[in-house]
Motif scaffolding. Structure first.
Motif, PDB file in Angstrom:
ATOM      1  N   PRO A 225      -1.126  -3.964 -17.821  1.00 42.43           N
ATOM      2  CA  PRO A 225      -1.152  -2.643 -18.634  1.00 42.43           C
ATOM      3  C   PRO A 225      -0.335  -1.612 -17.565  1.00 42.43           C
ATOM      4  CG  PRO A 225      -3.187  -3.170 -17.606  1.00 42.43           C
ATOM      5  CD  PRO A 225      -2.434  -4.269 -17.329  1.00 42.43           C
ATOM      6  N   SER A 226      -0.008  -0.204 -18.166  1.00 42.90           N
ATOM      7  CA  SER A 226       0.993   0.741 -17.193  1.00 42.90           C
ATOM      8  C   SER A 226      -0.005   0.919 -15.971  1.00 42.90           C
ATOM      9  CB  SER A 226       0.914   1.819 -18.059  1.00 42.90           C
ATOM     10  OG  SER A 226       1.634   2.841 -17.502  1.00 42.90           O
ATOM     11  N   GLY A 227       0.874   1.025 -14.965  1.00 46.57           N
ATOM     12  CA  GLY A 227       0.339   1.320 -13.686  1.00 46.57           C
ATOM     13  C   GLY A 227      -0.540   0.258 -12.911  1.00 46.57           C
ATOM     14  N   CYS A 228      -0.211  -0.988 -13.111  1.00 47.92           N
ATOM     15  CA  CYS A 228      -0.827  -2.002 -12.516  1.00 47.92           C
ATOM     16  C   CYS A 228      -0.185  -2.594 -11.295  1.00 47.92           C
ATOM     17  CB  CYS A 228      -1.289  -3.346 -13.539  1.00 47.92           C
ATOM     18  SG  CYS A 228       0.262  -4.200 -14.047  1.00 47.92           S
ATOM     19  N   GLY A 229       1.014  -2.074 -11.294  1.00 50.64           N
ATOM     20  CA  GLY A 229       2.071  -2.612  -9.953  1.00 50.64           C
ATOM     21  C   GLY A 229       3.025  -3.499 -10.263  1.00 50.64           C
ATOM     22  N   LYS A 230       3.444  -3.581 -11.405  1.00 53.52           N
ATOM     23  CA  LYS A 230       4.464  -4.436 -11.990  1.00 53.52           C
ATOM     24  C   LYS A 230       5.640  -4.234 -11.278  1.00 53.52           C
ATOM     25  CE  LYS A 230       3.964  -3.562 -16.444  1.00 53.52           C
ATOM     26  NZ  LYS A 230       2.961  -2.669 -16.379  1.00 53.52           N
ATOM     27  N   THR A 231       6.093  -2.942 -11.405  1.00 53.49           N
ATOM     28  CA  THR A 231       7.474  -2.270 -10.660  1.00 53.49           C
ATOM     29  C   THR A 231       7.326  -2.373  -9.399  1.00 53.49           C
ATOM     30  OG1 THR A 231       7.733  -0.794 -12.683  1.00 53.49           O
ATOM     31  CG2 THR A 231       8.864  -0.364 -10.888  1.00 53.49           C
ATOM     32  N   THR A 232       6.351  -2.037  -8.909  1.00 51.61           N
ATOM     33  CA  THR A 232       6.058  -2.216  -7.325  1.00 51.61           C
ATOM     34  C   THR A 232       6.436  -3.718  -6.756  1.00 51.61           C
ATOM     35  OG1 THR A 232       4.414  -0.509  -7.502  1.00 51.61           O
ATOM     36  CG2 THR A 232       4.405  -1.614  -5.383  1.00 51.61           C
ATOM     37  N   ILE A 233       5.743  -4.709  -7.692  1.00 52.34           N
ATOM     38  CA  ILE A 233       6.378  -6.053  -7.083  1.00 52.34           C
ATOM     39  C   ILE A 233       7.790  -6.185  -7.133  1.00 52.34           C
ATOM     40  CG2 ILE A 233       5.864  -8.439  -7.680  1.00 52.34           C
ATOM     41  CD1 ILE A 233       3.241  -8.242  -8.026  1.00 52.34           C
TER      42      ILE A 233
ATOM     43  N   ARG B 183       0.910  -1.133   0.085  1.00 49.43           N
ATOM     44  CA  ARG B 183      -0.036   0.031   0.019  1.00 49.43           C
ATOM     45  C   ARG B 183       0.888   1.102  -0.036  1.00 49.43           C
ATOM     46  NH1 ARG B 183      -2.113  -3.174   4.073  1.00 49.43           N
ATOM     47  NH2 ARG B 183      -4.081  -4.012   3.523  1.00 49.43           N
ATOM     48  N   PHE B 184       0.476   2.436  -0.573  1.00 46.93           N
ATOM     49  CA  PHE B 184       0.854   3.554  -0.525  1.00 46.93           C
ATOM     50  C   PHE B 184      -0.160   4.561  -0.014  1.00 46.93           C
ATOM     51  CE2 PHE B 184       3.259   1.993  -4.390  1.00 46.93           C
ATOM     52  CZ  PHE B 184       4.577   1.882  -3.912  1.00 46.93           C
ATOM     53  N   GLY B 185       0.053   4.695   1.211  1.00 50.30           N
ATOM     54  CA  GLY B 185      -1.184   5.469   2.007  1.00 50.30           C
ATOM     55  C   GLY B 185      -2.444   4.499   1.805  1.00 50.30           C
TER      56      GLY B 185
ATOM     57  N   ASP C 219      13.007  -4.736 -15.489  1.00 57.98           N
ATOM     58  CA  ASP C 219      11.802  -4.011 -15.530  1.00 57.98           C
ATOM     59  C   ASP C 219      11.939  -3.364 -16.912  1.00 57.98           C
ATOM     60  OD1 ASP C 219       9.941  -2.384 -15.023  1.00 57.98           O
ATOM     61  OD2 ASP C 219      10.717  -1.330 -13.327  1.00 57.98           O
ATOM     62  N   GLU C 220      11.041  -3.929 -17.797  1.00 52.65           N
ATOM     63  CA  GLU C 220      10.958  -3.653 -19.283  1.00 52.65           C
ATOM     64  C   GLU C 220      11.965  -3.025 -19.824  1.00 52.65           C
ATOM     65  OE1 GLU C 220       7.327  -1.544 -20.098  1.00 52.65           O
ATOM     66  OE2 GLU C 220       6.497  -1.610 -17.957  1.00 52.65           O
ATOM     67  N   PRO C 221      13.151  -3.954 -19.809  1.00 50.21           N
ATOM     68  CA  PRO C 221      14.499  -3.483 -20.419  1.00 50.21           C
ATOM     69  C   PRO C 221      14.372  -3.226 -21.817  1.00 50.21           C
ATOM     70  CG  PRO C 221      14.479  -5.730 -19.840  1.00 50.21           C
ATOM     71  CD  PRO C 221      13.279  -5.334 -19.659  1.00 50.21           C
TER      72      PRO C 221
END
Ligand SMILES: Nc1ncnc2c1ncn2[C@@H]1O[C@H](COP(=O)(O)OP(=O)(O)OP(=O)(O)O)[C@@H](O)[C@H]1O
Ligand SMILES: [Mg+2]
Lengths: 370, 309
Positions: free
Chosen positions: A40-48, A15-17, A161-163
């Motif tokens: 898709p973009s913003g779905c939390g891949k980088t976060t994982i 969670r972010f806040g 990460d999407e290299p």
């Protein structure tokens, strides 16, 4: 060659806040496999990925690498190496210094580092270019330097990460093959992030498809494509024609769905929906463009879709026919080019048929937005 | 670009009116405000100190008298060198160097923090807090420092009430007040160039280094500091030059026994009324400062163009 190290996410929430970026993720990644997160973009891949590499602590749940709980272990102490979306090469260091930075950190002497750098430069086909600066390399070469730099640390797990996203199409396809070969050669676990489904399908042993923080399905590429677990997966991976309707009857893994416009369609119930789809439920039918064909015999009952041709495209390998479908949506049919004369023409009404095994029924749900 | 020549290109880009204005304004600034005054000072420094009626007369010839005086002292004195003035000169340079390093040590972490945080509200407040004190003029600031560092100033009072010391420390005599005052005066000139450079440093580079097991000090040593070098050298140059040339702070905060070289220059100009000697001293200060800066730049492999960053 190393034995691959497995990774496990157990009930991971991030969670972010108030914002939930990752919701109850449960993932098992086999040691030595090529695993992709697709979404898709913003779905939390980088976060994982950041939580696996240790830059971010999960709000709840556990991350295990090689069976060991990683809680409280910083990124510099984990057996992972991360390749960033923008590569993050060190611009003021020479290529060979970039590659062997992890050895420098370990206090390895200069001569040994130089030797290792030369080995790795051979591996990435950049022999003799160690004394250049990163700015003097092409995009694909930088890419390979980033890979070599990550591999130099001899990590158990390589996180990417999407290299390839910054590269042009040709180079991207080339690097896909190359990455896959490198992974087979070094034998370590790769976790790969992408929003490009083609990339995920061609390279991965397993794929996790994500949608705003939720993992919808984890399986190999064929299952993701042929047996999607949710309407989101069905519409995000590859192309799919969607027909909405109500389940009329169910027998033996098959369902008859009464659609609003195209009549009753008999199809296979998606494996994930088996047992929880009931008669009377709202449902969606997914039929791939390549599963549709012009009916040989248009007179027999059932599984026929009648529609008007509104557009045609020729693509060499196949030609695509667009027909007037549900609620303003087009139906797409792809016919392999076999050199025969086409049976379609503009404004002609066609009767289409399909194999019920190749049409999937799933409970009504969210689609991927185009 | 090459074929047309710089000037043609310049006028084509800016138009005749604006181009002419830029050339004249920069020319005026350069020639009238910088080059001419400095040249006249240089000229002064090679002349004899003469009463006004004799200026331009037969005695008004060029001489190295004032430069000799700085090095050798008055003719006929016992010492073979001008120990007092040279001593002050050396001490001034060392003190300026010390102030520069002090500011660098203080400002680098702050600039790093400011540059790498996401520029949120807190950072803007912090920057504002750094800038606002500079609205207070220099004299007032220096005297305020004198008061807080005084025998019965806040700092001594506090230390005594905490029982750290029994008797007040003489911060003025020990030059601590002076170093603090100078250091404080130029903090912004150190922070902003470094902050500017670090702000553009890709955060992923730091994370990549961390991912490869690097401890924080090596990240700074190998990645942040090399990247920030232009900003660091620009900040250091300004702080060094300005500290070495400061007058108000040493005048007000300096201990009774420690003179700043600028104070000697000031005395020659003002009390002594010996402008040529003052000019010679000032020229020596300027030249030596420039030489120090240039050799430092060479030592740390900084290019001249980097200072503009
Ligand atoms: N530090 C953060 N603070 C607040 N929200 C964040 C933070 N990092 C990410 N998010 C949010 O979490 C969500 C997932 O972000 P993430 O970077 O994981 O997306 P992504 O799947 O990698 O997307 P992309 O393909 O565009 O890189 C986004 O909605 C983002 O706004
Ligand atoms: Mg991302």
């Amino acid at each position: 060659m190393k034995d691959g190290v497995s990774i496990e996410l157990q009930d991971v929430w991030i969670r972010f806040g108030d914002f939930v970026a990752v919701r109850e993720a449960n993932v098992h990644i086999d040691g030595g496999s090529f695993f992709s997160f697709l979404g898709p973009s913003g779905c939390g891949k980088t976060t994982i990925l950041r939580s696996v590499s240790g830059f971010l602590d999960p709000s709840e749940g556990k991350i295990l690498i090689g069976g060991k709980d990683m809680a409280g272990i910083g990124p510099n102490k984990r057996p992972t190496a991360l390749i960033f979306q923008n590569l993050a090469l060190f611009p003021l260091m020479k290529v060979w210094e970039n590659i062997t930075f992890s050895l420098e950190v370990q206090g390895v002497g200069k001569a040994a580092r130089r030797k290792r750098a030369d080995e790795l430069l051979d591996m990435i086909a950049l022999t003799g270019q160690g004394d250049k600066l990163p700015s003097e390399l092409s995009g694909g070469q930088k890419q390979r330097v980033a890979i070599a730099r990550a591999l130099c640390a001899e990590p158990d797990v390589l996180l990417l990460d999407e290299p390839l996203s910054a590269l042009d199409l040709k180079l991207r396809q080339h690097m896909r093959t190359e990455l896959r070969q490198i992974q087979k050669r070094v034998g370590i676990t790769f976790i790969y992030i992408t929003h490009d489904q083609g990339e995920a399908l061609t390279m991965s042993d397993s794929i996790a498809v994500m949608r705003h923080g939720i993992i919808d399905q984890i399986s190999d590429g064929e299952a993701i494509y042929d047996d999607p677990a949710t309407p989101f997966v069905a519409s995000f991976v590859g192309e799919n024609n969607v027909f909405r309707g109500k389940v009329k009857s169910i027998d033996n893994g098959m369902a008859v769905v009464a659609t609003n416009r195209t009549g009753d369609l008999r199809c296979r119930i998606g494996t994930a929906a088996l047992g929880n789809l009931q008669t009377g439920d709202d449902a969606m039918v997914f039929i791939r463009p390549e599963a549709l064909s012009i009916a040989a015999d248009a007179t027999d009952a059932g599984n026929h879709i009648k529609a008007l041709v509104i557009n045609e495209e020729f693509e060499g390998l196949a030609y695509h026919v667009f027909l007037e479908g549900d609620a303003g949506k087009e139906i797409k049919m792809s016919i392999t080019n076999q050199g025969k004369a086409r049976e379609t023409s503009m404004n002609k009404e066609l009767v289409l048929e399909f194999n019920p095994e190749q049409a999937i029924v799933l409970p009504f749900g969210e689609l991927a937005s185009e | 670009m090459k074929s047309k020549g710089f000037m043609t290109d310049f006028f084509e880009r800016n138009g005749l009116a604006l181009g002419l204005y830029l050339v004249l304004a920069v020319g005026f600034w350069l020639v009238i405000l910088i080059i001419l005054p400095q040249l006249s000072m240089l000229d002064f420094s090679f002349r004899h100190h003469l009463p006004p009626p004799e200026m331009g007369g037969p005695k008004d010839v060029y001489t190295l008298e004032h430069y000799k005086f700085l090095v050798l002292g008055a003719q006929g004195s016992d010492a073979s060198y001008n120990v007092v003035d040279l001593g002050v000169f050396a001490r001034t340079l060392f003190a300026a160097l010390f102030v520069t390093l002090l500011d660098l040590a203080l400002c680098y972490p702050l600039a790093y923090y400011l540059g790498q945080s996401n520029g949120g509200g807190f950072v803007r407040v912090l920057v504002l807090l750094l800038i606002i004190p500079y609205w207070v003029n220099e004299i007032l600031r220096a005297f305020a420092f004198r008061i807080i560092f005084g025998d019965s100033g806040v700092i001594n009072e506090m230390l005594m009430s905490m029982g750290v010391i029994d008797a007040p420390l003489d911060f003025i005599r020990e030059n601590i007040a002076l170093y603090s005052g100078l250091g404080y005066a130029y903090i912004l000139l150190m922070i902003f160039p470094i902050y500017n450079v670090i702000e553009s440093l890709d955060r992923n580079q730091i994370e990549a280094a961390r991912d490869m097991g690097s401890p924080w000090w090596r990240i700074h040593w190998r990645i942040v500091i090399p990247y920030a070098k232009p900003g660091i050298s620009s900040g250091c140059t300004m702080v060094f030059m300005l500290s070495a040339g400061a007058l108000a702070a040493p005048q007000i905060l300096g201990g009774p026994s420690s003179l700043w070289f600028t104070q000697i220059i000031y005395q020659w100009f003002n009390q002594g009324g010996n402008w040529p000697r003052g000019a010679a001293y000032a020229i020596v200060l300027l030249s030596v400062c420039i030489i120090i800066v240039l050799s430092m730049m060479r030592l740390f492999k900084v290019k001249m163009g980097d200072l503009g960053k």
